[in-house]
Motif scaffolding. Sequence first.
Motif, short mmCIF file in Angstrom:
data_model
loop_
_atom_site.label_atom_id
_atom_site.label_comp_id
_atom_site.label_asym_id
_atom_site.label_seq_id
_atom_site.Cartn_x
_atom_site.Cartn_y
_atom_site.Cartn_z
N GLN A 1 0.82 -1.22 0.00
CA GLN A 1 0.00 0.00 0.00
C GLN A 1 0.85 1.26 0.00
O GLN A 1 0.42 2.30 -0.48
N ILE A 2 2.03 1.17 0.60
CA ILE A 2 2.94 2.31 0.64
C ILE A 2 4.35 1.80 0.39
O ILE A 2 4.60 0.59 0.39
N ALA A 3 5.27 2.72 0.17
CA ALA A 3 6.69 2.40 0.11
C ALA A 3 7.38 3.19 1.21
O ALA A 3 7.05 4.36 1.44
N LEU A 4 8.32 2.58 1.88
CA LEU A 4 9.05 3.27 2.93
C LEU A 4 10.30 3.92 2.35
O LEU A 4 11.11 3.26 1.70
N GLY A 5 10.43 5.23 2.57
CA GLY A 5 11.54 5.98 1.97
C GLY A 5 12.74 6.13 2.87
O GLY A 5 13.77 6.63 2.45
N GLY A 6 12.61 5.71 4.13
CA GLY A 6 13.73 5.83 5.05
C GLY A 6 13.94 7.27 5.50
O GLY A 6 13.00 8.05 5.54
N VAL A 7 15.18 7.59 5.80
CA VAL A 7 15.51 8.92 6.31
C VAL A 7 15.30 9.96 5.20
O VAL A 7 15.80 9.79 4.09
N PRO A 8 14.53 11.02 5.51
CA PRO A 8 14.31 12.05 4.48
C PRO A 8 15.60 12.77 4.11
O PRO A 8 16.42 13.05 4.98
N GLN A 9 15.78 13.00 2.83
CA GLN A 9 16.94 13.75 2.35
C GLN A 9 16.45 15.00 1.65
O GLN A 9 15.68 14.92 0.70
N GLU A 10 16.92 16.13 2.12
CA GLU A 10 16.45 17.39 1.57
C GLU A 10 16.75 17.47 0.08
O GLU A 10 17.85 17.16 -0.36
N GLY A 11 15.76 17.87 -0.68
CA GLY A 11 15.94 18.03 -2.11
C GLY A 11 15.80 16.74 -2.90
O GLY A 11 15.88 16.74 -4.11
N ASN A 12 15.62 15.61 -2.19
CA ASN A 12 15.48 14.33 -2.89
C ASN A 12 14.42 13.49 -2.21
O ASN A 12 14.71 12.49 -1.58
N MET A 13 13.18 13.97 -2.31
CA MET A 13 12.09 13.26 -1.65
C MET A 13 10.92 13.06 -2.61
O MET A 13 9.87 13.69 -2.45
N PRO A 14 11.06 12.20 -3.59
CA PRO A 14 9.92 11.90 -4.47
C PRO A 14 8.77 11.33 -3.66
O PRO A 14 8.98 10.67 -2.64
N GLN A 15 7.55 11.62 -4.07
CA GLN A 15 6.38 11.24 -3.28
C GLN A 15 5.76 9.93 -3.71
O GLN A 15 4.95 9.37 -2.97
N TRP A 16 6.11 9.46 -4.90
CA TRP A 16 5.42 8.28 -5.43
C TRP A 16 6.42 7.27 -5.97
O TRP A 16 7.43 7.62 -6.57
N LEU A 17 6.12 5.99 -5.77
CA LEU A 17 6.92 4.91 -6.33
C LEU A 17 6.03 4.07 -7.24
O LEU A 17 5.04 3.47 -6.80
N CYS A 18 6.37 4.06 -8.54
CA CYS A 18 5.58 3.31 -9.52
C CYS A 18 6.05 1.85 -9.55
O CYS A 18 7.21 1.57 -9.27
N PRO A 19 5.15 0.93 -9.89
CA PRO A 19 5.59 -0.48 -10.04
C PRO A 19 6.71 -0.65 -11.06
O PRO A 19 7.45 -1.63 -11.00
N CYS A 20 6.86 0.29 -12.00
CA CYS A 20 7.94 0.20 -12.98
C CYS A 20 9.28 0.60 -12.37
O CYS A 20 10.32 0.46 -13.01
N GLY A 21 9.26 1.11 -11.13
CA GLY A 21 10.50 1.48 -10.47
C GLY A 21 10.76 2.97 -10.45
O GLY A 21 11.68 3.44 -9.79
N MET A 22 9.94 3.73 -11.19
CA MET A 22 10.10 5.19 -11.25
C MET A 22 9.64 5.83 -9.95
O MET A 22 8.58 5.50 -9.43
N ARG A 23 10.46 6.75 -9.43
CA ARG A 23 10.05 7.56 -8.28
C ARG A 23 9.85 8.99 -8.78
O ARG A 23 10.71 9.49 -9.50
N TYR A 24 8.77 9.62 -8.40
CA TYR A 24 8.51 10.94 -8.93
C TYR A 24 7.69 11.78 -7.98
O TYR A 24 7.06 11.28 -7.05
N GLU A 25 7.71 13.10 -8.24
CA GLU A 25 6.94 14.07 -7.46
C GLU A 25 5.54 14.18 -8.05
O GLU A 25 5.27 13.74 -9.15
N ASP A 26 4.68 14.87 -7.32
CA ASP A 26 3.37 15.20 -7.85
C ASP A 26 3.50 16.08 -9.08
O ASP A 26 4.36 16.93 -9.13
#
Length: 65
Positions: A40-65
Amino acid sequence: MTRLFEDTPPPCPSCNERAARPIIYGDASAEMTLASRLGQIALGGVPQEGNMPQWLCPCGMRYED
Ligand SMILES: [Zn+2]
């Protein structure tokens, strides 16, 4: 079990699917860990400023809104 997240993700810039799951940053609660195991969700671990995509696609792509 009810779904924790009902938001429809924006289309993936790579494959145009709307099947991405939200990436949650920071310490994971037991409930969040379970939700990630259920896909249902993906865990992103420790937040890194400037590199925090909000979505993880099944194809492996991470992207912002
Ligand atoms: Zn994709």
